[in-house]
Design a protein around this motif. Structure first.
Motif, PDB file in Angstrom:
ATOM      1  N   GLY A   1       0.791  -1.221   0.000  1.00  6.08           N
ATOM      2  CA  GLY A   1       0.000   0.000   0.000  1.00  6.08           C
ATOM      3  C   GLY A   1       0.824   1.272   0.000  1.00  6.08           C
ATOM      4  O   GLY A   1       2.054   1.257  -0.090  1.00  6.08           O
ATOM      5  N   ARG A   2       0.099   2.383   0.134  1.00  8.02           N
ATOM      6  CA  ARG A   2       0.706   3.711   0.082  1.00  8.02           C
ATOM      7  C   ARG A   2       0.541   4.421   1.416  1.00  8.02           C
ATOM      8  O   ARG A   2      -0.512   4.346   2.053  1.00  8.02           O
ATOM      9  N   MET A   3       1.564   5.112   1.835  1.00 11.66           N
ATOM     10  CA  MET A   3       1.537   5.838   3.096  1.00 11.66           C
ATOM     11  C   MET A   3       0.603   7.046   2.982  1.00 11.66           C
ATOM     12  O   MET A   3       0.706   7.837   2.052  1.00 11.66           O
ATOM     13  N   VAL A   4      -0.330   7.173   3.943  1.00  8.82           N
ATOM     14  CA  VAL A   4      -1.250   8.313   3.947  1.00  8.82           C
ATOM     15  C   VAL A   4      -1.127   9.139   5.227  1.00  8.82           C
ATOM     16  O   VAL A   4      -1.739  10.202   5.351  1.00  8.82           O
ATOM     17  N   TYR A   5      -0.340   8.643   6.165  1.00 12.02           N
ATOM     18  CA  TYR A   5      -0.097   9.379   7.416  1.00 12.02           C
ATOM     19  C   TYR A   5       1.212   8.883   7.995  1.00 12.02           C
ATOM     20  O   TYR A   5       1.471   7.677   8.032  1.00 12.02           O
ATOM     21  N   ARG A   6       2.049   9.813   8.424  1.00  7.43           N
ATOM     22  CA  ARG A   6       3.319   9.419   9.042  1.00  7.43           C
ATOM     23  C   ARG A   6       3.709  10.446  10.098  1.00  7.43           C
ATOM     24  O   ARG A   6       4.090  11.570   9.784  1.00  7.43           O
ATOM     25  N   SER A   7       3.587  10.043  11.345  1.00  7.67           N
ATOM     26  CA  SER A   7       4.021  10.862  12.468  1.00  7.67           C
ATOM     27  C   SER A   7       5.260  10.208  13.068  1.00  7.67           C
ATOM     28  O   SER A   7       5.629   9.094  12.681  1.00  7.67           O
ATOM     29  N   PRO A   8       5.916  10.844  14.007  1.00  9.91           N
ATOM     30  CA  PRO A   8       7.063  10.182  14.646  1.00  9.91           C
ATOM     31  C   PRO A   8       6.689   8.874  15.335  1.00  9.91           C
ATOM     32  O   PRO A   8       7.547   8.000  15.520  1.00  9.91           O
ATOM     33  N   GLU A   9       5.405   8.725  15.684  1.00  6.88           N
ATOM     34  CA  GLU A   9       4.970   7.539  16.433  1.00  6.88           C
ATOM     35  C   GLU A   9       4.315   6.484  15.550  1.00  6.88           C
ATOM     36  O   GLU A   9       4.641   5.296  15.640  1.00  6.88           O
TER      37      GLU A   9
ATOM     38  N   ARG B   1      -2.600   2.941   3.206  1.00  2.00           N
ATOM     39  CA  ARG B   1      -3.830   2.560   2.506  1.00  2.00           C
ATOM     40  C   ARG B   1      -3.515   1.405   1.566  1.00  2.00           C
ATOM     41  O   ARG B   1      -2.639   1.507   0.705  1.00  2.00           O
ATOM     42  N   VAL B   2      -4.233   0.304   1.748  1.00  2.00           N
ATOM     43  CA  VAL B   2      -4.027  -0.894   0.942  1.00  2.00           C
ATOM     44  C   VAL B   2      -5.324  -1.180   0.186  1.00  2.00           C
ATOM     45  O   VAL B   2      -6.380  -1.357   0.798  1.00  2.00           O
ATOM     46  N   LYS B   3      -5.255  -1.226  -1.115  1.00  2.00           N
ATOM     47  CA  LYS B   3      -6.435  -1.472  -1.939  1.00  2.00           C
ATOM     48  C   LYS B   3      -6.666  -2.966  -2.103  1.00  2.00           C
ATOM     49  O   LYS B   3      -5.769  -3.703  -2.515  1.00  2.00           O
ATOM     50  N   GLY B   4      -7.898  -3.388  -1.805  1.00  3.74           N
ATOM     51  CA  GLY B   4      -8.227  -4.795  -1.972  1.00  3.74           C
ATOM     52  C   GLY B   4      -8.111  -5.256  -3.407  1.00  3.74           C
ATOM     53  O   GLY B   4      -7.811  -6.425  -3.673  1.00  3.74           O
ATOM     54  N   SER B   5      -8.330  -4.360  -4.344  1.00  2.00           N
ATOM     55  CA  SER B   5      -8.239  -4.712  -5.758  1.00  2.00           C
ATOM     56  C   SER B   5      -6.801  -4.938  -6.204  1.00  2.00           C
ATOM     57  O   SER B   5      -6.553  -5.629  -7.193  1.00  2.00           O
ATOM     58  N   LYS B   6      -5.845  -4.372  -5.486  1.00  2.00           N
ATOM     59  CA  LYS B   6      -4.435  -4.474  -5.867  1.00  2.00           C
ATOM     60  C   LYS B   6      -3.685  -5.508  -5.037  1.00  2.00           C
ATOM     61  O   LYS B   6      -2.771  -6.169  -5.535  1.00  2.00           O
ATOM     62  N   HIS B   7      -4.059  -5.648  -3.777  1.00  2.00           N
ATOM     63  CA  HIS B   7      -3.379  -6.590  -2.872  1.00  2.00           C
ATOM     64  C   HIS B   7      -4.421  -7.575  -2.342  1.00  2.00           C
ATOM     65  O   HIS B   7      -4.674  -7.654  -1.140  1.00  2.00           O
TER      66      HIS B   7
ATOM     67  N   PHE C   1      -8.267  -0.757   2.804  1.00  2.00           N
ATOM     68  CA  PHE C   1      -7.888  -1.088   4.169  1.00  2.00           C
ATOM     69  C   PHE C   1      -6.839  -0.082   4.638  1.00  2.00           C
ATOM     70  O   PHE C   1      -5.844   0.151   3.942  1.00  2.00           O
ATOM     71  N   TYR C   2      -7.093   0.507   5.787  1.00  2.00           N
ATOM     72  CA  TYR C   2      -6.172   1.486   6.364  1.00  2.00           C
ATOM     73  C   TYR C   2      -5.517   0.835   7.579  1.00  2.00           C
ATOM     74  O   TYR C   2      -6.186   0.539   8.573  1.00  2.00           O
TER      75      TYR C   2
ATOM     76  N   CYS D   1     -15.391  -1.909   9.033  1.00  2.00           N
ATOM     77  CA  CYS D   1     -14.935  -2.858  10.050  1.00  2.00           C
ATOM     78  C   CYS D   1     -13.645  -2.324  10.657  1.00  2.00           C
ATOM     79  O   CYS D   1     -12.825  -1.723   9.953  1.00  2.00           O
ATOM     80  N   ILE D   2     -13.451  -2.518  11.950  1.00  2.00           N
ATOM     81  CA  ILE D   2     -12.247  -2.023  12.619  1.00  2.00           C
ATOM     82  C   ILE D   2     -11.804  -3.042  13.661  1.00  2.00           C
ATOM     83  O   ILE D   2     -12.630  -3.657  14.339  1.00  2.00           O
ATOM     84  N   LEU D   3     -10.498  -3.237  13.759  1.00  2.00           N
ATOM     85  CA  LEU D   3      -9.959  -4.166  14.749  1.00  2.00           C
ATOM     86  C   LEU D   3      -8.558  -3.729  15.158  1.00  2.00           C
ATOM     87  O   LEU D   3      -7.721  -3.414  14.310  1.00  2.00           O
ATOM     88  N   VAL D   4      -8.326  -3.720  16.457  1.00  2.00           N
ATOM     89  CA  VAL D   4      -6.972  -3.598  17.011  1.00  2.00           C
ATOM     90  C   VAL D   4      -6.539  -5.007  17.396  1.00  2.00           C
ATOM     91  O   VAL D   4      -7.228  -5.691  18.153  1.00  2.00           O
TER      92      VAL D   4
END
Length: 319
Positions: free
Chosen positions: A114-122, A127-133, A162-163, A191-194
């Protein structure tokens, strides 16, 4: 977490369509080489139709002669003692040696999909596309079914994004949410899961916040797929209340003498029914007005001035 199961959970129809069982049927998950934990819910989606063995092995005519097969388990509840799952790509097996070998070769151990859509120091969100992966997303959904009591998809992933959140400079997924690209109601989360090893780190709140930022970026008033499960409602009420109170005490609405539901919806990006539910939970909604004194008192008790987890300066949505 998000989709509430109906009262027929565990029926033959649910097992056939969604893989839902009425109790756990895999005893443990070995997640990567160093993390082992029990499952929370039962699901038949890992298994073949004829025998209680992993489906891909049944299709390859492999016999149930592994050390972890269900004949070797004393407790008849479980079909499998341990499912070995790659912590980078979620591929799975019932043989420990196969996981060890795969761990050395997994392509996502060095570069996540996927592609990075957020990057903090932590934290980093990709973002991962179901159609591609497709295989990665299918395996992720299968894994999710061991920890979510809902009717979620697990093979038809092409219409979903998927994020996935990682620690920055790590390639190990910790949590995710999915989004249906063709949602009739324009929901921002399906849907969300930790994942169990990463609970109690506010990752659920982080991802819920991010789902609303995606909606804001599209100029949408949105929300999660309904109905929410009991646990999902707890998480969302906490976030809705915090966000509404922040906007009324720290944000653009902090100087107003009164506020309407439409104004709150526009400021927060929440749907009006969700705004009403949160205000009722805060006990600050009367027949004629929102009791701002109650809101300010709640803000002091809950340290709302700290702001949000997602910081705009780390967003990469426009790149």
């Amino acid at each position: 977490m998000v989709t509430k199961p109906d009262k027929h959970k565990g029926s033959e129809e649910d097992a056939e369509i969604y893989g839902i069982l009425d109790k756990p049927n895999i005893k443990y998950v070995q997640f990567g080489l160093n993390q082992r934990f029990g499952t929370w819910y039962g699901s038949n989606v890992y298994f073949g139709r004829v025998k209680k063995t992993l489906g891909f092995k049944e299709s390859n005519n492999e016999h149930l002669s592994r050390q972890n097969c269900n004949e070797k388990i004393n407790d008849n509840q479980y079909w499998l003692d341990t499912l070995y799952v790659c912590e980078y790509c979620f591929k799975y097996t019932d043989v420990e040696a196969e996981l060890i070998t795969h761990d050395q070769l997994c392509r996502y151990k060095h570069k996540p999909p996927g592609r990075m859509v957020y990057r903090s120091p932590e934290y980093t969100i990709r973002r991962v596309k179901g159609s591609k992966h497709e295989t990665f997303c299918q395996c992720l959904c299968l894994f999710t079914k061991l920890f979510l009591d809902n009717k979620s998809v697990y093979f038809k992933v092409k219409q979903f994004e998927f994020y996935i959140v990682y620690e920055t400079n790590s390639t190990k997924p910790m949590a995710f949410f999915s989004k249906d690209l063709y949602s009739y109601h324009q929901n921002n989360l399906a849907c969300i899961l930790v994942f169990p090893p990463y609970q109690r780190r506010k990752l659920g709140t982080l991802l819920i916040e991010f789902s609303y930022i995606l909606s804001r970026n599209q100029n949408l008033v949105s929300g999660p797929e309904q109905p929410l499960s009991p646990f999902g409602l707890i998480g969302y009420l906490k976030f809705w209340c915090y966000s509404i109170v922040w906007h009324l005490t720290e944000g653009e609405l902090n100087a107003v003498a009164s506020v309407t539901l439409n104004e709150l919806s526009e400021a927060t990006g929440f749907r009006i029914p969700d705004v009403i539910q949160a205000l009722k939970h805060l006990k600050c909604l009367s027949d004629t007005e929102i009791k701002l004194n109650v809101v300010r008192s709640w803000a002091r008790r809950n340290k709302v001035s700290k702001g949000f987890l997602i910081k705009d300066e780390y967003l990469l949505l426009d790149e």
